[in-house]
Design a protein around this motif. Structure first.
Motif, mmCIF file in Angstrom:
data_model
loop_
_atom_site.group_PDB
_atom_site.id
_atom_site.type_symbol
_atom_site.label_atom_id
_atom_site.label_comp_id
_atom_site.label_asym_id
_atom_site.label_seq_id
_atom_site.Cartn_x
_atom_site.Cartn_y
_atom_site.Cartn_z
ATOM 1 N N GLU A 97 0.826 -1.216 0.000
ATOM 2 C CA GLU A 97 0.000 0.000 0.000
ATOM 3 C C GLU A 97 0.857 1.263 0.000
ATOM 4 O O GLU A 97 0.557 2.231 -0.706
ATOM 5 C CB GLU A 97 -0.919 0.002 1.219
ATOM 6 C CG GLU A 97 -2.000 -1.077 1.178
ATOM 7 C CD GLU A 97 -2.783 -1.168 2.474
ATOM 8 O OE1 GLU A 97 -2.365 -0.532 3.463
ATOM 9 O OE2 GLU A 97 -3.814 -1.877 2.502
ATOM 10 N N ASP A 98 1.940 1.260 0.784
ATOM 11 C CA ASP A 98 2.738 2.474 0.962
ATOM 12 C C ASP A 98 3.771 2.689 -0.141
ATOM 13 O O ASP A 98 4.068 3.841 -0.502
ATOM 14 C CB ASP A 98 3.467 2.436 2.306
ATOM 15 C CG ASP A 98 2.522 2.614 3.486
ATOM 16 O OD1 ASP A 98 1.324 2.855 3.262
ATOM 17 O OD2 ASP A 98 2.988 2.498 4.639
ATOM 18 N N PHE A 99 4.351 1.614 -0.664
ATOM 19 C CA PHE A 99 5.485 1.757 -1.566
ATOM 20 C C PHE A 99 5.232 1.305 -3.004
ATOM 21 O O PHE A 99 5.953 1.728 -3.906
ATOM 22 C CB PHE A 99 6.690 0.994 -1.022
ATOM 23 C CG PHE A 99 7.058 1.358 0.385
ATOM 24 C CD1 PHE A 99 7.510 2.636 0.688
ATOM 25 C CD2 PHE A 99 6.933 0.445 1.419
ATOM 26 C CE1 PHE A 99 7.843 2.991 1.988
ATOM 27 C CE2 PHE A 99 7.265 0.786 2.726
ATOM 28 C CZ PHE A 99 7.719 2.065 3.005
ATOM 29 N N ILE A 100 4.271 0.425 -3.234
ATOM 30 C CA ILE A 100 4.093 -0.158 -4.568
ATOM 31 C C ILE A 100 2.817 0.318 -5.250
ATOM 32 O O ILE A 100 2.843 0.763 -6.396
ATOM 33 C CB ILE A 100 4.111 -1.703 -4.486
ATOM 34 C CG1 ILE A 100 5.463 -2.186 -3.948
ATOM 35 C CG2 ILE A 100 3.826 -2.327 -5.849
ATOM 36 C CD1 ILE A 100 5.559 -3.679 -3.711
ATOM 37 N N ILE A 155 7.744 0.187 -10.883
ATOM 38 C CA ILE A 155 8.341 -0.697 -9.882
ATOM 39 C C ILE A 155 9.712 -0.159 -9.472
ATOM 40 O O ILE A 155 10.172 -0.390 -8.354
ATOM 41 C CB ILE A 155 8.448 -2.146 -10.417
ATOM 42 C CG1 ILE A 155 8.838 -3.124 -9.296
ATOM 43 C CG2 ILE A 155 9.438 -2.228 -11.553
ATOM 44 C CD1 ILE A 155 7.803 -3.288 -8.222
ATOM 45 N N GLY A 156 10.355 0.617 -10.355
ATOM 46 C CA GLY A 156 11.636 1.229 -10.002
ATOM 47 C C GLY A 156 11.477 2.218 -8.854
ATOM 48 O O GLY A 156 12.261 2.213 -7.905
ATOM 49 N N THR A 200 11.954 3.344 -2.908
ATOM 50 C CA THR A 200 11.373 3.812 -1.647
ATOM 51 C C THR A 200 11.311 2.697 -0.604
ATOM 52 O O THR A 200 11.571 2.944 0.582
ATOM 53 C CB THR A 200 9.976 4.393 -1.882
ATOM 54 O OG1 THR A 200 9.151 3.425 -2.551
ATOM 55 C CG2 THR A 200 10.039 5.655 -2.711
ATOM 56 N N PHE A 201 10.991 1.484 -1.026
ATOM 57 C CA PHE A 201 10.930 0.372 -0.069
ATOM 58 C C PHE A 201 12.330 0.006 0.415
ATOM 59 O O PHE A 201 12.552 -0.256 1.599
ATOM 60 C CB PHE A 201 10.227 -0.827 -0.695
ATOM 61 C CG PHE A 201 9.891 -1.939 0.278
ATOM 62 C CD1 PHE A 201 9.742 -1.706 1.641
ATOM 63 C CD2 PHE A 201 9.717 -3.247 -0.177
ATOM 64 C CE1 PHE A 201 9.431 -2.725 2.532
ATOM 65 C CE2 PHE A 201 9.399 -4.277 0.704
ATOM 66 C CZ PHE A 201 9.268 -4.020 2.060
ATOM 67 N N ARG A 202 13.292 -0.024 -0.497
ATOM 68 C CA ARG A 202 14.681 -0.301 -0.103
ATOM 69 C C ARG A 202 15.179 0.734 0.903
ATOM 70 O O ARG A 202 15.839 0.390 1.888
ATOM 71 C CB ARG A 202 15.585 -0.293 -1.338
ATOM 72 C CG ARG A 202 15.695 -1.612 -2.070
ATOM 73 C CD ARG A 202 16.614 -1.437 -3.253
ATOM 74 N NE ARG A 202 16.876 -2.694 -3.935
ATOM 75 C CZ ARG A 202 17.362 -2.771 -5.166
ATOM 76 N NH1 ARG A 202 17.632 -1.667 -5.835
ATOM 77 N NH2 ARG A 202 17.578 -3.946 -5.715
ATOM 78 N N ALA A 238 19.125 -14.715 -9.886
ATOM 79 C CA ALA A 238 17.755 -14.976 -10.334
ATOM 80 C C ALA A 238 16.792 -13.943 -9.755
ATOM 81 O O ALA A 238 15.873 -13.482 -10.448
ATOM 82 C CB ALA A 238 17.338 -16.384 -9.930
ATOM 83 N N VAL A 239 17.002 -13.580 -8.495
ATOM 84 C CA VAL A 239 16.149 -12.569 -7.864
ATOM 85 C C VAL A 239 16.330 -11.228 -8.563
ATOM 86 O O VAL A 239 15.350 -10.548 -8.916
ATOM 87 C CB VAL A 239 16.475 -12.451 -6.359
ATOM 88 C CG1 VAL A 239 15.662 -11.328 -5.724
ATOM 89 C CG2 VAL A 239 16.203 -13.766 -5.643
ATOM 90 N N ALA A 240 17.579 -10.839 -8.791
ATOM 91 C CA ALA A 240 17.865 -9.557 -9.433
ATOM 92 C C ALA A 240 17.323 -9.523 -10.858
ATOM 93 O O ALA A 240 16.792 -8.490 -11.309
ATOM 94 C CB ALA A 240 19.362 -9.291 -9.425
ATOM 95 N N ALA A 241 17.439 -10.640 -11.580
ATOM 96 C CA ALA A 241 16.964 -10.694 -12.964
ATOM 97 C C ALA A 241 15.449 -10.536 -13.031
ATOM 98 O O ALA A 241 14.922 -9.847 -13.919
ATOM 99 C CB ALA A 241 17.389 -12.007 -13.615
ATOM 100 N N ARG A 242 14.740 -11.169 -12.088
ATOM 101 C CA ARG A 242 13.270 -11.047 -12.081
ATOM 102 C C ARG A 242 12.864 -9.615 -11.734
ATOM 103 O O ARG A 242 11.916 -9.080 -12.322
ATOM 104 C CB ARG A 242 12.673 -12.031 -11.079
ATOM 105 C CG ARG A 242 11.150 -12.108 -11.118
ATOM 106 C CD ARG A 242 10.662 -12.606 -12.456
ATOM 107 N NE ARG A 242 9.275 -13.014 -12.414
ATOM 108 C CZ ARG A 242 8.333 -12.538 -13.230
ATOM 109 N NH1 ARG A 242 8.652 -11.595 -14.121
ATOM 110 N NH2 ARG A 242 7.100 -12.979 -13.161
ATOM 111 N N LEU A 243 13.579 -8.996 -10.797
ATOM 112 C CA LEU A 243 13.274 -7.614 -10.448
ATOM 113 C C LEU A 243 13.555 -6.694 -11.634
ATOM 114 O O LEU A 243 12.767 -5.785 -11.936
ATOM 115 C CB LEU A 243 14.078 -7.184 -9.230
ATOM 116 C CG LEU A 243 13.813 -5.773 -8.701
ATOM 117 C CD1 LEU A 243 12.339 -5.563 -8.369
ATOM 118 C CD2 LEU A 243 14.674 -5.502 -7.464
#
Length: 316
Positions: free
Chosen positions: A179-182, A188-189, A194-196, A242-247
C-alpha cells in the motif's frame, strides 16, 4: 470443519501419542496446524491444515480489537484443529499467536479459547517470534540470518553466538509495504527505491557476515521469481542473480503493463513486496543465494518441545 483447508490426510501417526505433538501458528492472515513426531533419531514435521482468517485486517478495521464475533470464529477453528489432532492420534497441542496478533487490545482473550480446547497457548512478542523462527529455519545452528516478510510484520533474526538470538521486528508487512510503496508508485523502479530506503533505515543487519541467508514464508515470492510451483521451490536455494533478474524484468515494464501486473490474479502484495525485500537483503549481505525454507513458527515450537523432552534431532 468448514473453516479448514486440509493439506495432509488425517491418518493416525505411526508413533505413540507420547512421541507426537501438534503446533499451531496463529498468524495475522492464516492459522496453521502442523504435527511433529519423533521417529528413530529425527523429528518429522508435516503441515496438516490451515484456516484463512485475515485476522490482521479484521483487527485494523475493528479499532485494534479482535471482538466477540471473531473470537467465536477463532474458537471454532481451534476446536476443528483439536478434532484434526484427535484423528492423528495426538493429544498434545501447543500454540503461539504472533506478535502482530498480540497487539490487539483484547488479544489475551485468545488464552481462554486455548484453555477451552486444552491447547497450551502463548502470545509471542517480537523477540520470542524471532527465536522460534530462527530455530525452525536453522534447527539451532548459529551464524545464520533468517528473514521473514509476513502479511503484517517484517523480521530478521540472527545468532552471532549459540543460544543468543538478535531480532529486528517491524510492524510493516507485505500488506502495508504494498500500500505504501508499490500501489501508489508510478513504476516498480520507484517502488523499489522507496521500499529499499525504508528497509535500510529500519532493518539493522549483523555487523559481521553470516554463513547463510534463509527466508521463511517466501514460497509464493520464490514461485513468482522462478515460474515454478510453490511445492517445487519449497526447501530449495534461489540465487541472488535470479532474484535480481526477475526484479529487472519487472522494472522494465511500461506503466500500463505494471498496472496490469498489480491488478492480476494472485497475491501481488506478497510477491512484489517479497521480491524487493529479498533483493535488498541479498544485496546488503553479499550472500549469493537465499534458502527458501518450508518451515515456520510451528516447526520452531515442535523442535523446542522435543528439545525440552531431550529428544531433539534433525527435522524432516
Amino acid at each position: 470443519m468448514s473453516y479448514l483447508e486440509i493439506t495432509e490426510p488425517l491418518r493416525k501417526l505411526p508413533v505413540a501419542d507420547a512421541d507426537a505433538v501438534c503446533a499451531i501458528d496463529m498468524g495475522s492472515r492464516v492459522f496453521t496446524l502442523v504435527c511433529g513426531y519423533r521417529l528413530d533419531d529425527r523429528i518429522v514435521t508435516k503441515p496438516i491444515c490451515h484456516a484463512p482468517l485475515d485476522l490482521g485486517v479484521h483487527i485494523a478495521r475493528n479499532k485494534g480489537r479482535i471482538g466477540a464475533g471473531k473470537l467465536v470464529e477463532i474458537g471454532a477453528v481451534l476446536a476443528d484443529f483439536r478434532s484434526c489432532s484427535a484423528h492423528l492420534g495426538v493429544t498434545r497441542i501447543i500454540a503461539a499467536a504472533t506478535a502482530a496478533v498480540g497487539r490487539a487490545a483484547d488479544a489475551r482473550e485468545l488464552l481462554g479459547l486455548g484453555r477451552a480446547n486444552d491447547i497450551a497457548m502463548e502470545i509471542a512478542d517480537a523477540q520470542r517470534e524471532g527465536e522460534l523462527g530462527y530455530l525452525a529455519a536453522t534447527q539451532g545452528k548459529p551464524n545464520r540470518l533468517v528473514c521473514k516478510l509476513r502479511s503484517h510484520s517484517c523480521q530478521v533474526a540472527w545468532q552471532a553466538d549459540a543460544g543468543v538470538t538478535t531480532t529486528i521486528y517491524l510492524d510493516t508487512g507485505y500488506v502495508k509495504a504494498y500500500e505504501d510503496f508499490i500501489l501508489k508508485a508510478s513504476s516498480i523502479g520507484e517502488a523499489t527505491d522507496t521500499f529499499r530506503d525504508f528497509l535500510k533505515r529500519h532493518v539493522r543487519l549483523p555487523a559481521h557476515g553470516t554463513e547463510q541467508l534463509i527466508a521463511l514464508s517466501a514460497t509464493a515470492c520464490a514461485a513468482f521469481i522462478t515460474g515454478l510451483s510453490e511445492d517445487r521451490v519449497r526447501d530449495t536455494s534461489l540465487s541472488a542473480a535470479a532474484v535480481a533478474a526477475r526484479l529487472d524484468e519487472v522494472q522494465g515494464l511500461l506503466q500500463p503493463e505494471f498496472d496490469a501486473l498489480k491488478n492480476s490474479s494472485g497475491n501481488m502484495a506478497e510477491v512484489l513486496s517479497g521480491l524487493i525485500f529479498l533483493d535488498c537483503l541479498l544485496s546488503r549481505t553479499g550472500h549469493e543465494e537465499v534458502y527458501i525454507s518450508g518451515a515456520d513458527l510451528p516447526v520452531g515450537l515442535i523442535l523446542e518441545y522435543f528439545d525440552r523432552q531431550g529428544a531433539i534431532g534433525a527435522a524432516g
